[in-house]
Design a protein around this motif. Structure first.
Motif, PDB file in Angstrom:
ATOM      1  N   LYS A 171      -9.417  -3.533  -2.619  1.00 23.15           N
ATOM      2  CA  LYS A 171      -8.359  -2.859  -3.363  1.00 23.15           C
ATOM      3  C   LYS A 171      -8.862  -2.339  -4.700  1.00 23.15           C
ATOM      4  O   LYS A 171      -8.624  -1.180  -5.070  1.00 23.15           O
ATOM      5  N   LYS A 191      -5.262   9.261  -0.380  1.00 15.54           N
ATOM      6  CA  LYS A 191      -5.235   9.659  -1.792  1.00 15.54           C
ATOM      7  C   LYS A 191      -6.539  10.374  -2.180  1.00 15.54           C
ATOM      8  O   LYS A 191      -6.521  11.345  -2.941  1.00 15.54           O
ATOM      9  N   GLN A 243      -5.860   4.353   1.508  1.00 22.36           N
ATOM     10  CA  GLN A 243      -6.353   4.852   0.219  1.00 22.36           C
ATOM     11  C   GLN A 243      -7.135   6.152   0.385  1.00 22.36           C
ATOM     12  O   GLN A 243      -7.204   6.978  -0.535  1.00 22.36           O
ATOM     13  N   CYS A 261     -11.282   0.604  -4.253  1.00 24.55           N
ATOM     14  CA  CYS A 261     -10.560   1.846  -3.961  1.00 24.55           C
ATOM     15  C   CYS A 261      -9.907   2.404  -5.228  1.00 24.55           C
ATOM     16  O   CYS A 261     -10.001   3.609  -5.508  1.00 24.55           O
ATOM     17  N   ASN A 262      -9.265   1.543  -5.996  1.00 31.17           N
ATOM     18  CA  ASN A 262      -8.604   2.003  -7.222  1.00 31.17           C
ATOM     19  C   ASN A 262      -9.599   2.584  -8.214  1.00 31.17           C
ATOM     20  O   ASN A 262      -9.350   3.629  -8.839  1.00 31.17           O
TER      21      ASN A 262
END
Length: 410
Positions: free
Chosen positions: A282, A334, A331, A285-286
């Motif tokens: 997570k 995005k 993700q 990805c962020n």
């Protein structure tokens, strides 16, 4: 404006390579077997049903797998998986001698490992006595534990309590060219662990052991019931054998290379303008999405998504791997929408680690090459005979001098 977003799904192989027999990996197929297990209902821990990856589908992952293996995986249903392909796709085989992270990444960057690595092959009493003596002497240790081939989580469970009592570091290896050091993050200390690994790296270099990586493996907890590794892992690598495409971008265009995750460690910091440590899928990805938004002209955002390998591949966790792919895919939606007309989004891997395979080691597999660029016509990239075709393609895209290895794909 020219930018490359290079995403390595660590261990995401798509079928055994032509030379897989040399590695006892004929039939390994990380992606194909995950799709199959999902279809058969054998990957239903914390998820269920078909592997749900609509964005990787649109980028051509099933077509790349079909090109690599000559078939679609069991459970592939065109009605479920059918979608318009928006990216160029193909697959690549490796020319480097190993099936490890370092070899795969270096070859992708245009610097394949053509000579053999040194491996610690003995399963027990693994490390040379003279090397152990030098390590103990240089760091003034009371001794070491381990000295064998082992799974990282298993050896910590087995020897972690003794390590806490004695302050002796746990040294172990695998079939890769690595020397791993596990120590308690608080009791032994992170600084001490890093210093110890730095000394070991220097000793290996001095004694001409061509070992790809010394890996610091910190853990926490007070007994085998609650030991767990932390995100403060550091890889102490040797430098690539030849110039990488990242070095060329920095030198020739005054560009920037943003290394996310363990990318900088893999290349010993060579050619990396900025390193951002991230832990967990997570967070990776962020961080990647944030850096894509900030990226300027002549920039590479280069991310290694290590969890696929270290948490799910090596631990033979099919459900975890499948769930991780589904999260990444969510993700990826995005990321795709941040790609401008002239940009390149490249999705690939560095080797395989089939979670249905025997043992816990990497598998010798072909890797996918998925290249999305809204301003380019979709094409079949075919079978690339070296991972270095990726580096050569990036070099041509940025109008850099030609790489020594590889053939461009556009």
């Amino acid at each position: 404006m020219k930018r490359v977003f290079l995403m390595i799904l660590d261990s995401f192989g798509i079928g055994s390579s032509v030379d897989a027999g040399k590695f006892n990996d004929c039939g390994a197929d990380t992606f194909g077997h995950i799709v199959e297990q999902c279809f058969l209902g054998k990957a239903n821990k914390a998820r269920e049903g078909y592997l749900k990856i609509p964005n990787l589908q649109k980028l051509g992952i099933f077509q790349a797998h079909n090109a690599s293996t000559g078939k679609y995986p069991i459970g592939y249903d065109k009605k479920f998986y059918n979608s318009k392909i928006i990216a160029s796709y193909g697959f690549a085989s490796e020319i480097s001698s190993g099936k490890d992270t370092t070899s795969g990444h270096w070859e992708i960057a245009g610097a394949p490992v053509l000579d053999d690595w040194y491996y610690f092959e003995k399963l027990n009493n693994t490390f040379p006595e003279t090397l152990i003596h030098e390590i103990i002497k240089n760091f003034k240790l009371p001794g070491i534990l381990g000295n064998c081939h082992a799974s990282g989580t298993e050896i910590i469970s087995k020897l972690g309590e003794e390590h806490i009592k004695t302050k002796k570091p746990i040294l172990y290896t695998s079939s890769d060219s690595v020397l791993q050091v596990a120590c308690h993050e608080d009791i032994f200390g992170l600084y001490n662990l890093y210093q110890l690994c730095h000394i070991i790296r220097s000793l290996l270099n001095k004694n001409k052991y061509k070992i790809a990586r010394v890996i610091a493996r910190p853990f926490i907890g007070m007994n085998k019931l609650n030991f767990q590794r932390t995100g403060n892992r550091v890889d102490f690598s040797i430098k690539p054998p030849s110039v990488t495409v990242m070095e060329k971008l920095v030198a020739e265009k005054k560009g920037k290379v943003i290394g996310v995750g363990k990318v900088s460690d893999i290349y010993a910091g060579v050619g990396i303008s900025k390193s951002i440590k991230s832990f967990g899928l997570k967070e990776l990805c962020n961080t990647t999405i944030n850096e894509m938004q900030l990226a300027k002209n002549n920039t590479i955002v280069f991310t290694n998504f290590v969890d696929f390998d270290s948490i799910w591949g090596h631990r033979r966790d099919v459900s975890g791997y499948a769930k991780g792919l589904e999260f990444f895919d969510s993700q990826l939606y995005k990321m795709i929408h941040l790609v401008n007309k002239e940009d390149l989004l490249i999705i690939t891997a560095d080797h395989g680690c089939d979670p249905t395979w025997s043992g816990t080691d990497h598998t010798r597999e072909n890797i996918p090459i998925l290249i999305y660029s809204p301003g380019r016509k979709v094409k079949f990239l075919g079978h690339r005979t070296s991972f270095s075709d990726i580096g050569q393609t990036i070099a041509k895209y940025f109008s850099l001098s030609k790489m020594q290895y590889g053939t461009h794909m556009f």
